[in-house]
Design a protein around this motif. Sequence first.
Motif, PDB file in Angstrom:
ATOM      1  N   GLU A 222       0.123   3.729   1.533  1.00  0.00           N
ATOM      2  CA  GLU A 222       0.052   4.249   2.904  1.00  0.00           C
ATOM      3  C   GLU A 222       1.289   3.886   3.720  1.00  0.00           C
TER       4      GLU A 222
ATOM      5  N   SER B 290       0.820  -1.209   0.000  1.00  0.00           N
ATOM      6  CA  SER B 290       0.000   0.000   0.000  1.00  0.00           C
ATOM      7  C   SER B 290       0.854   1.260   0.000  1.00  0.00           C
TER       8      SER B 290
ATOM      9  N   TYR C  26      -3.898  11.816  -4.118  1.00  0.00           N
ATOM     10  CA  TYR C  26      -3.169  11.133  -3.059  1.00  0.00           C
ATOM     11  C   TYR C  26      -2.141  11.985  -2.320  1.00  0.00           C
ATOM     12  N   SER C  27      -2.045  13.270  -2.608  1.00  0.00           N
ATOM     13  CA  SER C  27      -0.991  14.091  -2.010  1.00  0.00           C
ATOM     14  C   SER C  27      -1.033  14.099  -0.488  1.00  0.00           C
TER      15      SER C  27
ATOM     16  N   MET D 230      -5.160   1.640  -5.758  1.00  0.00           N
ATOM     17  CA  MET D 230      -5.051   2.874  -6.536  1.00  0.00           C
ATOM     18  C   MET D 230      -5.712   2.740  -7.904  1.00  0.00           C
TER      19      MET D 230
ATOM     20  N   SER E 288       0.595   3.473  -9.959  1.00  0.00           N
ATOM     21  CA  SER E 288      -0.824   3.776  -9.737  1.00  0.00           C
ATOM     22  C   SER E 288      -1.724   3.320 -10.878  1.00  0.00           C
TER      23      SER E 288
ATOM     24  N   THR F 108      -9.303   4.411  -8.858  1.00  0.00           N
ATOM     25  CA  THR F 108      -9.497   5.797  -9.304  1.00  0.00           C
ATOM     26  C   THR F 108      -9.139   6.002 -10.772  1.00  0.00           C
TER      27      THR F 108
ATOM     28  N   VAL G 158      -2.424  12.294  -9.882  1.00  0.00           N
ATOM     29  CA  VAL G 158      -2.057  11.528  -8.691  1.00  0.00           C
ATOM     30  C   VAL G 158      -1.876  12.461  -7.499  1.00  0.00           C
TER      31      VAL G 158
ATOM     32  N   LEU H  29      -1.105  11.724   1.367  1.00  0.00           N
ATOM     33  CA  LEU H  29      -0.290  10.625   1.875  1.00  0.00           C
ATOM     34  C   LEU H  29       1.205  10.904   1.775  1.00  0.00           C
TER      35      LEU H  29
END
Length: 351
Positions: A22, A20, A45-46, A157, A117, A160, A41, A48
């Motif tokens: 994360e 992940s 996801y910024s 990912m 991604s 999305t 992206v 994270l």
Amino acid sequence: MKEIVITAGSSSSIVKIGESIENINNYASIENTVIITDENVNRLYSGLFSHYRTIVIGTGEEIKNISTIEYIIKKLIELRCDRKTFILGIGGGVVSDIAGFAASIYMRGLNFGFISSSLLSQVDASVGGKNGVNIDGLKNMIGTINQPEFVICDHSMLKTLPDDEYINGIAELIKTSCLDNDGLFQFISDNREKLLKRNEDIISEAVYKSVKFKAKIVEEDEKETGVRKILNLGHTLGHGIEKVKSLKHGFAVAIGISFALYISRDSGLLSLSVEREIVDILKYFGLPAALNEVADKKNISEIIDAVRSDKKRDTDGVDFVLLNGIGRSVIKKIDYDELTEYILDYIERGN
């Protein structure tokens, strides 16, 4: 999570399938890492990776050029990056190509890794060490072969991704399945509905099988002087179509695959039943499976010229990857006059 280690030349790369984003802090220190990502992206996801220094670039194949590389290099200089800096590309195939190339040439080479991604990146672009940019619409004419330290394939990912971008990656997955002799094609065929609906378990197994096959090929032939050439199935003509018709990579490759199947059958290598089986899979996922969907007699010369300019050509012609069954491939040199005749015949037959 599954891991595949690719050992090529003097370097090794580890692909983490199902890891992940994360867990980014486990792989890249905040102090020494610069992230390269694209606008989409970054928007999604910024949160994270907002605590990292980040360079944001545009989106699409059109930004995969020397101007973008120059922009990144200047940003790295502004950030006072040195040889201890680690470059982490977060994005799809365009980002991995650009980030890997920029890392390979800045200060004669920095260590780098990817968080993929897109499906295209997870099964193809981020795996194997090829990094590069286009020039005048010609694919990856400037580049390096340099392995990332790691590739993280986060399947969550993919949720999305726009539909066409997801299917873009399916084309490369099907390409690999045609070459693999360990059941990937049958797995895709049996699980096509779940794969289309983006079932994470099915995606994870398909990506694992695909990367496992590619890893074996890359370990044997990192620089593409021998067996790695078979990974170009569908790409020889596909790159020409991609340039002339501005199609997404996977969609152009799908047409290239169907054309290679036609030559394979015409050469007595492939049965009609296997050809139809592969074409049916392409069509199921909404991929174009016939050259006459994008080509006619008016633009054949443009497509041939683009093939002539491709980095894989030589003065005598081009190497075409053909099939004599699922998991069995051969390479045939075809000169440009013969290629033109094949294309004309293919179009006239309405394939």
